[in-house]
Design an enzyme around this catalytic site. Structure first.
Site, PDB file in Angstrom:
ATOM      1  N   GLU A 275      34.413 -20.684 -21.896  1.00 46.91           N
ATOM      2  CA  GLU A 275      33.010 -20.313 -21.696  1.00 46.91           C
ATOM      3  C   GLU A 275      32.276 -21.360 -20.855  1.00 46.91           C
ATOM      4  O   GLU A 275      32.453 -22.562 -21.057  1.00 46.91           O
ATOM      5  CB  GLU A 275      32.298 -20.186 -23.050  1.00 46.91           C
ATOM      6  CG  GLU A 275      32.834 -19.051 -23.904  1.00 46.91           C
ATOM      7  CD  GLU A 275      31.957 -18.750 -25.118  1.00 46.91           C
ATOM      8  OE1 GLU A 275      31.946 -17.597 -25.547  1.00 46.91           O
ATOM      9  OE2 GLU A 275      31.291 -19.678 -25.640  1.00 46.91           O
ATOM     10  N   GLU A 288      32.632 -24.333 -24.097  1.00 50.48           N
ATOM     11  CA  GLU A 288      33.615 -24.408 -25.171  1.00 50.48           C
ATOM     12  C   GLU A 288      34.744 -23.446 -24.833  1.00 50.48           C
ATOM     13  O   GLU A 288      34.610 -22.617 -23.941  1.00 50.48           O
ATOM     14  CB  GLU A 288      33.000 -23.989 -26.515  1.00 50.48           C
ATOM     15  CG  GLU A 288      32.516 -22.541 -26.530  1.00 50.48           C
ATOM     16  CD  GLU A 288      32.363 -21.963 -27.929  1.00 50.48           C
ATOM     17  OE1 GLU A 288      32.927 -22.521 -28.882  1.00 50.48           O
ATOM     18  OE2 GLU A 288      31.708 -20.926 -28.060  1.00 50.48           O
TER      19      GLU A 288
HETATM   20  P1  ADP Z   1      32.572 -13.962 -29.052  1.00 55.90           P
HETATM   21  O1  ADP Z   1      32.398 -15.446 -28.883  1.00 55.90           O
HETATM   22  O2  ADP Z   1      33.963 -13.497 -29.257  1.00 55.90           O
HETATM   23  O3  ADP Z   1      31.819 -13.193 -28.087  1.00 55.90           O
HETATM   24  P2  ADP Z   1      30.696 -14.154 -31.111  1.00 55.90           P
HETATM   25  O4  ADP Z   1      30.729 -15.627 -30.965  1.00 55.90           O
HETATM   26  O5  ADP Z   1      29.465 -13.432 -30.790  1.00 55.90           O
HETATM   27  O6  ADP Z   1      31.924 -13.543 -30.362  1.00 55.90           O
HETATM   28  O7  ADP Z   1      31.102 -13.706 -32.558  1.00 55.90           O
HETATM   29  C1  ADP Z   1      32.312 -14.028 -33.141  1.00 55.90           C
HETATM   30  C2  ADP Z   1      31.942 -14.122 -34.570  1.00 55.90           C
HETATM   31  O8  ADP Z   1      32.059 -12.853 -35.176  1.00 55.90           O
HETATM   32  C3  ADP Z   1      32.799 -14.938 -35.424  1.00 55.90           C
HETATM   33  O9  ADP Z   1      32.645 -16.296 -35.230  1.00 55.90           O
HETATM   34  C4  ADP Z   1      32.330 -14.468 -36.796  1.00 55.90           C
HETATM   35  O10 ADP Z   1      31.148 -15.060 -37.212  1.00 55.90           O
HETATM   36  C5  ADP Z   1      32.066 -13.011 -36.567  1.00 55.90           C
HETATM   37  N1  ADP Z   1      33.095 -12.143 -37.152  1.00 55.90           N
HETATM   38  C6  ADP Z   1      34.138 -12.485 -37.893  1.00 55.90           C
HETATM   39  N2  ADP Z   1      34.872 -11.451 -38.260  1.00 55.90           N
HETATM   40  C7  ADP Z   1      34.278 -10.381 -37.779  1.00 55.90           C
HETATM   41  C8  ADP Z   1      34.559  -8.998 -37.830  1.00 55.90           C
HETATM   42  N3  ADP Z   1      35.611  -8.506 -38.456  1.00 55.90           N
HETATM   43  N4  ADP Z   1      33.749  -8.160 -37.204  1.00 55.90           N
HETATM   44  C9  ADP Z   1      32.696  -8.641 -36.540  1.00 55.90           C
HETATM   45  N5  ADP Z   1      32.387  -9.938 -36.450  1.00 55.90           N
HETATM   46  C10 ADP Z   1      33.158 -10.815 -37.068  1.00 55.90           C
HETATM   47  P1  ADP Z   2      29.121 -20.340 -30.051  1.00 57.34           P
HETATM   48  O1  ADP Z   2      30.340 -21.047 -30.520  1.00 57.34           O
HETATM   49  O2  ADP Z   2      28.190 -20.012 -31.154  1.00 57.34           O
HETATM   50  O3  ADP Z   2      29.449 -19.193 -29.166  1.00 57.34           O
HETATM   51  P2  ADP Z   2      28.320 -21.778 -27.632  1.00 57.34           P
HETATM   52  O4  ADP Z   2      28.448 -23.234 -27.447  1.00 57.34           O
HETATM   53  O5  ADP Z   2      29.263 -20.921 -26.901  1.00 57.34           O
HETATM   54  O6  ADP Z   2      28.328 -21.437 -29.184  1.00 57.34           O
HETATM   55  O7  ADP Z   2      26.832 -21.364 -27.256  1.00 57.34           O
HETATM   56  C1  ADP Z   2      26.319 -20.086 -27.510  1.00 57.34           C
HETATM   57  C2  ADP Z   2      25.257 -19.749 -26.487  1.00 57.34           C
HETATM   58  O8  ADP Z   2      24.197 -20.694 -26.496  1.00 57.34           O
HETATM   59  C3  ADP Z   2      25.752 -19.755 -25.056  1.00 57.34           C
HETATM   60  O9  ADP Z   2      26.274 -18.520 -24.701  1.00 57.34           O
HETATM   61  C4  ADP Z   2      24.498 -20.077 -24.273  1.00 57.34           C
HETATM   62  O10 ADP Z   2      23.715 -18.933 -24.094  1.00 57.34           O
HETATM   63  C5  ADP Z   2      23.747 -20.983 -25.181  1.00 57.34           C
HETATM   64  N1  ADP Z   2      24.023 -22.388 -24.888  1.00 57.34           N
HETATM   65  C6  ADP Z   2      24.962 -23.155 -25.451  1.00 57.34           C
HETATM   66  N2  ADP Z   2      24.929 -24.410 -24.972  1.00 57.34           N
HETATM   67  C7  ADP Z   2      23.942 -24.426 -24.066  1.00 57.34           C
HETATM   68  C8  ADP Z   2      23.393 -25.446 -23.223  1.00 57.34           C
HETATM   69  N3  ADP Z   2      23.844 -26.686 -23.245  1.00 57.34           N
HETATM   70  N4  ADP Z   2      22.364 -25.110 -22.421  1.00 57.34           N
HETATM   71  C9  ADP Z   2      21.870 -23.855 -22.422  1.00 57.34           C
HETATM   72  N5  ADP Z   2      22.338 -22.872 -23.179  1.00 57.34           N
HETATM   73  C10 ADP Z   2      23.357 -23.145 -24.004  1.00 57.34           C
HETATM   74 MG    MG Z   3      30.439 -19.412 -27.492  1.00 52.10          MG
END
Ligand code: ADP
Ligand code: ADP
Ligand code: MG
Length: 658
Positions: A275, A288
């Site tokens: 990402e 990440e």
């Molecule tokens: P991605 O990063 O794949 O786009 P998100 O970060 O939005 O997805 O969501 C992933 C999260 O979905 C997981 O970290 C968890 O909190 C949640 N999750 C876990 N199991 C399920 C499930 N069976 N259906 C929907 N969401 C789930």
């Molecule tokens: P998660 O594990 O919950 O998916 P991420 O680190 O991927 O967490 O961040 C989720 C979202 O938050 C990203 O898709 C982005 O929109 C926003 N985000 C994360 N880090 C930053 C940053 N340093 N600056 C701006 N937006 C961020």
């Molecule tokens: Mg993320």
């Protein structure tokens, strides 16, 4: 190939994995908690194993129970889906030790990439461009403030183990850090059992663009292009698409190369996602790596023609990738809308309850687009407070982006859900927005476009005509049933908009003469019967679907994000109607009402206390999300009707002000 696979997950993703296994002739086992005993996944799997109570910590997250279920059923491999144990290196190792194949990357790769702090250290070494910040753990609030001031506001406070938009908070100043650091730490501890926190620069209004990678156990890694996931609320994605409207070939190739380099550096051997946040100038920074299948993987499948679950299974079995980077091409455009049990009219708060009606659009080919709907529910199922409130993932594919968007808008019209709050009208509003259609996306999109929250949209002239036509046609049918003679002229009220409509029916075509424009509705095309919640028709040959609900003297009709009361009246009753006083709405400014069903975590005020604007009144929790309720203006507390530990219903009055 494996002959039996166990799926250590639930809902939509469990169903998704079962579908691929069936196609490959692999038998499936699902594990299920008490809450999922009657689920679609359990119904579809060849075998199912009960693993305990509803809370995930006592069922889906218990490695022992999953391993035991594999032994009991003779499953040779485990697909973890996403969430739950999917990014748990300890579980992947445990599988290996027990002789069960983990369908995902090797434990070393999860270890290196599954943790945000560790993965940043790794990415920096592999030459990947990272978000500026402090790559290391933060000890306490004072340390957090010091680091934030070094980096310069705004900053983002993040849980190293975070995911799913949880354990993340933006801080614009010192006070935000002092309040946010302990809160993120507590949330991280509660959600991930790991309270390590780091802080990085918050990139203002970036875009979220991610690269899908795929590796095998023979050292090959390819990327399957990008997805753009900039439409987010609470840092969690709601609308995703592939490819990204921002990227050109050169940037795509650069991001792809960095993602592949990172994957190769950790010996990545399954499907995963790197990402990035990207600036509007196409600069990009690593965020990440998600070492698992991603929720939004269907859009990549739709533009590449590959089945990612199949690819994961093949890699896990030891097959080499059957293609090289040069064999892969982007075909067309795909969009995914996550249909959530959440109320867009109330700041997208989770809504739980029963799917009293659930009627998704049919999957398959349409004239100009294709529909796919990944769901794990059926009509009558319950969306419980224990798990993610996602109902389904609706995707459309078409040769071009605009056709895919128009297809999505139509598919959303056809989606009927009743029984709980859901975000279909909101998703439809986005599809109709010029900014979204132009591709000018940013992660701040929802905040930019709906600064006051979502309240539906006013109908356009065409939507008013659609509502008028549907109203007249339904009224005509009801009147005919009641034995009334058809009238030639009606006064139609659409909300406050009133107009005279001349109606003529010849050969099954209802012609409506509206001010300025003539519209026709072919009655043969109409699909509606009294009592049905959806009306399908075509206005001047263009198909539409509206939701309809009966209302006093008429209907409430919703087309996409526009909803109005529609009354079809005689001139005389319209005149009388105009004289009726309007009902005054209840004054809610002097009270705090619960925005969602949930549990009171803390009640921070008491009777007689004066609260200032912005002061915390109480904290409510539902679906692991904490919602801080603040006073909107200075006031004196008159009554307090809930305390910490109480369960409250949506709309329950919690605090009244004098
Ligand atoms: P991605 O990063 O794949 O786009 P998100 O970060 O939005 O997805 O969501 C992933 C999260 O979905 C997981 O970290 C968890 O909190 C949640 N999750 C876990 N199991 C399920 C499930 N069976 N259906 C929907 N969401 C789930
Ligand atoms: P998660 O594990 O919950 O998916 P991420 O680190 O991927 O967490 O961040 C989720 C979202 O938050 C990203 O898709 C982005 O929109 C926003 N985000 C994360 N880090 C930053 C940053 N340093 N600056 C701006 N937006 C961020
Ligand atoms: Mg993320």
């Amino acid at each position: 190939m494996f002959s039996k696979i166990l799926i250590a997950n639930r809902g939509e993703i469990a169903v998704r994995v079962i579908k691929t296994c069936r196609r490959l002739g692999i038998k499936t086992v699902v594990v299920y908690s008490e809450a999922d005993a009657d689920s679609l996944a359990v119904e579809m799997a060849d075998e199912s194993v009960f693993i305990g109570p509803a809370p995930a910590a006592q069922s889906y997250l218990v490695a022992d129970k999953i391993i035991e279920a594999c032994k009991q059923t003779g499953a040779q491999a485990v697909h973890p889906g996403f969430g739950f144990l999917s990014e748990n290196a300890g579980f992947a190792q445990r599988c290996a030790d027990e002789g069960v194949v983990f369908i995902g990357p090797n434990p070393g790769a999860i270890q290196a990439m599954g943790d945000k702090i560790e993965s940043k250290k790794f990415a920096e070494k592999a030459g990947v461009s990272c978000v500026p910040g402090h790559i290391g753990e933060i000890d306490d609030t004072a340390h957090a403030v010091r680091i934030s001031e070094e980096i310069g506001y705004p900053v983002m406070i993040k849980a190293s183990a975070g995911g799913g938009g949880k354990g993340i908070r933006v801080a614009h100043n010192r006070q935000d850090v002092e309040e946010g650091f302990p809160a993120v730490r507590a949330e991280a501890k509660a959600s991930f059992g790991d309270d390590r926190i780091f802080i990085e620069k918050f990139i203002t209004s970036p875009r979220h663009i991610e690269i899908q990678v795929l590796g095998d156990k023979h050292g090959h890694v390819v990327h399957l292009f990008e997805r753009e996931c900039s439409i987010q609320r609470r840092n969690q994605k709601v609308i995703e698409e592939a490819p990204s409207p921002l990227l050109d070939e050169k940037t795509r190739a650069e991001m792809g190369a960095q993602a592949v380099a990172l994957a190769q550096a950790v010996g990545y051997d399954s499907a995963g996602t790197v990402e990035f946040v990207a600036g509007q100038d196409k600069s990009f920074y690593f965020l990440e790596m998600n070492t698992r299948l991603q929720v939004e993987h269907p859009v990549t499948e739709l533009i590449t023609g590959l089945d990612l679950v199949e690819q994961m299974i093949r890699s896990a079995y030891g097959e080499p990738l059957a293609f090289k980077q040069d064999d892969l091409k982007i075909n067309g455009w795909a969009i995914e809308s996550r249909i959530y049990a959440e109320d867009p009219y109330r700041k997208f708060l989770p809504s739980i309850g029963r799917l009293v009606r659930y009627d998704p659009p049919a999957e398959g080919e349409r004239e100009t687009y294709r529909v796919r709907n990944d769901a794990g529910v059926r009509e009558g199922d319950e969306i419980s407070m224990y798990y993610d409130p996602m109902i389904s993932k609706l995707c459309t594919w078409a040769p071009t982006r605009i056709e895919a968007i128009d297809g999505m808008a139509r598919a959303l019209e056809d989606f009927y859900i009743e029984g709980l709050g859901q975000n279909v009208p909101f998703l439809a509003a986005v599809m109709d927005q010029e900014r979204f259609r132009s591709g000018a996306l940013a992660t701040s999109y929802i905040a930019d476009e709906f600064p006051e929250g979502f309240a539906g949209t006013a109908p356009t002239a065409l939507q008013t005509d659609i509502m008028t036509a549907a109203g007249v046609a339904m009224h005509r049918l009801l009147a005919a049933r009641a034995g009334g003679a058809p009238r030639r002229e009606w006064t139609v009220l659409v909300g406050h908009d009133s107009r005279v409509v001349a109606v003529d029916e010849t050969d099954g075509v209802l012609s409506l003469y509206l001010a300025g424009e003539d519209r026709t509705l072919t009655l043969d095309d109409v699909v509606w019967l009294p009592g049905r919640p959806q009306f399908k028709g075509a206005l001047n040959g263009v198909p539409f679907t509206v939701d309809v609900a009966p209302a006093a003297e008429g209907f409430v009709i919703r087309h996409r994000a526009a909803k109005r009361k529609v009354l079809v009246l005689t001139a005389r009753s319209a005149e009388l109607h105009g004289k009726l006083p309007e009902k005054a709405a209840a004054d809610t400014s002097k009270m705090i009402i619960s925005p969602m069903p949930g549990l009171i975590v803390s009640m921070d005020v008491e009777v007689g206390q004066t609260v200032r604007e912005g002061e915390i009144v109480c904290v409510i929790e539902a679906m692991k999300m904490q919602n801080i309720i603040r006073a909107e203006k200075e006031a004196v507390v008159k009554t307090v009707s809930a305390k910490a530990g109480d369960s409250v219903a949506a709309d329950e009055v919690l605090v009244e002000f004098a």
